[in-house]
Design an enzyme around this catalytic site. Structure first.
Site, short mmCIF file in Angstrom:
data_model
loop_
_atom_site.label_atom_id
_atom_site.label_comp_id
_atom_site.label_asym_id
_atom_site.label_seq_id
_atom_site.Cartn_x
_atom_site.Cartn_y
_atom_site.Cartn_z
N GLY A 18 0.89 -1.20 -0.14
CA GLY A 18 0.10 0.10 0.08
C GLY A 18 0.91 1.05 0.13
O GLY A 18 0.64 2.35 0.44
N ALA A 19 2.10 1.14 -0.68
CA ALA A 19 2.85 2.22 -0.66
C ALA A 19 2.53 3.74 -1.27
O ALA A 19 3.18 4.49 -1.09
CB ALA A 19 4.41 1.80 -1.22
N SER A 149 -6.91 -0.45 12.24
CA SER A 149 -7.84 0.89 12.38
C SER A 149 -8.37 0.88 13.78
O SER A 149 -8.72 -0.11 14.68
CB SER A 149 -8.94 0.67 11.42
OG SER A 149 -9.85 1.91 11.57
N TYR A 162 -15.99 -3.17 6.95
CA TYR A 162 -14.89 -2.68 7.17
C TYR A 162 -14.32 -2.89 8.33
O TYR A 162 -13.14 -3.41 8.55
CB TYR A 162 -14.73 -1.11 6.73
CG TYR A 162 -13.26 -0.37 7.11
CD1 TYR A 162 -12.23 -0.60 6.09
CD2 TYR A 162 -13.00 0.23 8.19
CE1 TYR A 162 -11.05 0.04 6.29
CE2 TYR A 162 -11.78 0.71 8.51
CZ TYR A 162 -10.88 0.64 7.44
OH TYR A 162 -9.43 1.21 7.51
N ALA A 163 -15.25 -2.73 9.58
CA ALA A 163 -14.89 -3.03 10.90
C ALA A 163 -14.62 -4.71 10.87
O ALA A 163 -13.78 -5.15 11.77
CB ALA A 163 -15.91 -2.71 11.84
N ALA A 164 -15.32 -5.54 10.29
CA ALA A 164 -15.23 -6.96 10.32
C ALA A 164 -13.76 -7.22 10.03
O ALA A 164 -13.10 -8.21 10.48
CB ALA A 164 -16.32 -7.66 9.44
N LYS A 166 -10.91 -5.40 10.01
CA LYS A 166 -9.97 -4.86 10.75
C LYS A 166 -10.14 -5.47 12.14
O LYS A 166 -9.10 -5.67 12.75
CB LYS A 166 -10.21 -3.36 10.76
CG LYS A 166 -9.84 -2.38 9.55
CD LYS A 166 -8.46 -2.85 9.03
CE LYS A 166 -8.20 -1.90 7.81
NZ LYS A 166 -6.73 -2.10 7.60
#
Length: 266
Positions: A18-19, A149, A162-164, A166
């Site tokens: 992810g640079a 996160s 998204y929470a799942a 992370k």
């Protein structure tokens, strides 16, 4: 040791995924300034080349390897590792930053969206890490930092997918850390809140749309929940990652470092 000295990561080869994003870009620059050899990867070769040029101003070009890769693809993961090792040698550090946001409230969430977010944020990252970790075990050394996160520590409205992903990363970090430290390999995570990147800006836009308010109102409302009253800058996350990679953090194992301006204190 001086944590951010020019030789703090000398003779270390660190792979940064992810640079091409805001956090990844700053992380690469900070690590280069600390003497690390770097492999940078992402899906946008134009942005990788631009970052490579910027890194040449910090370190010798022989210390940099840039390789385009889609981490969802096993072939790309294998090629990435092979190319990195051939140019810069054993990968002694890994920073997993690549990830996407998205999703909706549960009743509107599409299965394909849920699967995509889990594939990118968790499964692809896990598979790349597993391949590199197996090589670290043979050397009995290494350090891995996962960028999770605050959403990997607590749920928020409309954020199930998204929470799942992370939460999965945070739990995996802790479990892997217990196993890895037996091989002298440290695994930790950083958990940023709102960071001044495109992802945060997209989040404010989505909030504004859902609440039928302006972008500035949505941003102000979000910042109002943060005791420090401001966004975290990408370089602040990069500095935290860099610290966890150094010998100054030798006994920090399986932690999830919150970078939230006081937004989460437990």
């Amino acid at each position: 040791m001086k944590v951010f000295a020019k030789d703090a990561l000398e003779n270390k080869h660190i792979l940064v995924t992810g640079a091409t994003g805001g956090i990844g870009n700053e992380t690469a620059k900070v690590l280069a300034g600390m003497g690390a050899k770097l492999t940078i990867t992402g899906r946008n070769m134009e942005k990788l080349n631009q970052l490579k040029v910027e890194l040449y101003e910090i370190t010798d070009e022989n210390n940099i390897c840039a390789e385009k890769a889609d981490l969802n693809k096993e072939e790309d993961r294998g090629k990435l590792i092979k190319t990195a090792e051939e140019k810069l040698g054993f990968i002694s550090g890994l920073v997993n930053i690549a990830g996407i946001s998205g999703g909706s409230t549960v009743e509107k969430l599409k299965e394909e969206d849920m699967k995509k977010i889990m594939e990118v944020n968790y499964f692809a990252t896990f598979s790349l890490t597993q391949a590199i970790y197996q090589k670290m075990i043979k050397r009995e050394q290494g350090s891995i930092v996962n960028v999770s996160s605050l959403s990997g520590l607590r749920g928020t409205h409309g954020n199930s997918a998204y929470a799942a992903s992370k939460f999965a990363m945070t739990g995996w970090t802790q479990s892997m850390a217990v196993e890895a430290i037996q091989h002298n390999i440290r695994v930790n995570a950083v958990c940023p809140g709102y960071v001044n990147t495109e992802m945060a800006r997209n989040g404010f836009e989505k909030k504004a749309e859902n609440k039928n308010i302006s972008y500035e109102e949505a941003k102000k409302e979000s910042l109002g929940t943060i005791p420090s009253g401001r966004l975290t800058e990408p370089v602040e996350v990069a500095n935290s990652i860099a610290f966890l990679l150094t010998d100054a953090a030798k006994n920090i194992v399986g932690e999830s470092l919150k970078i939230s301006g006081g937004n989460v204190m437990r």
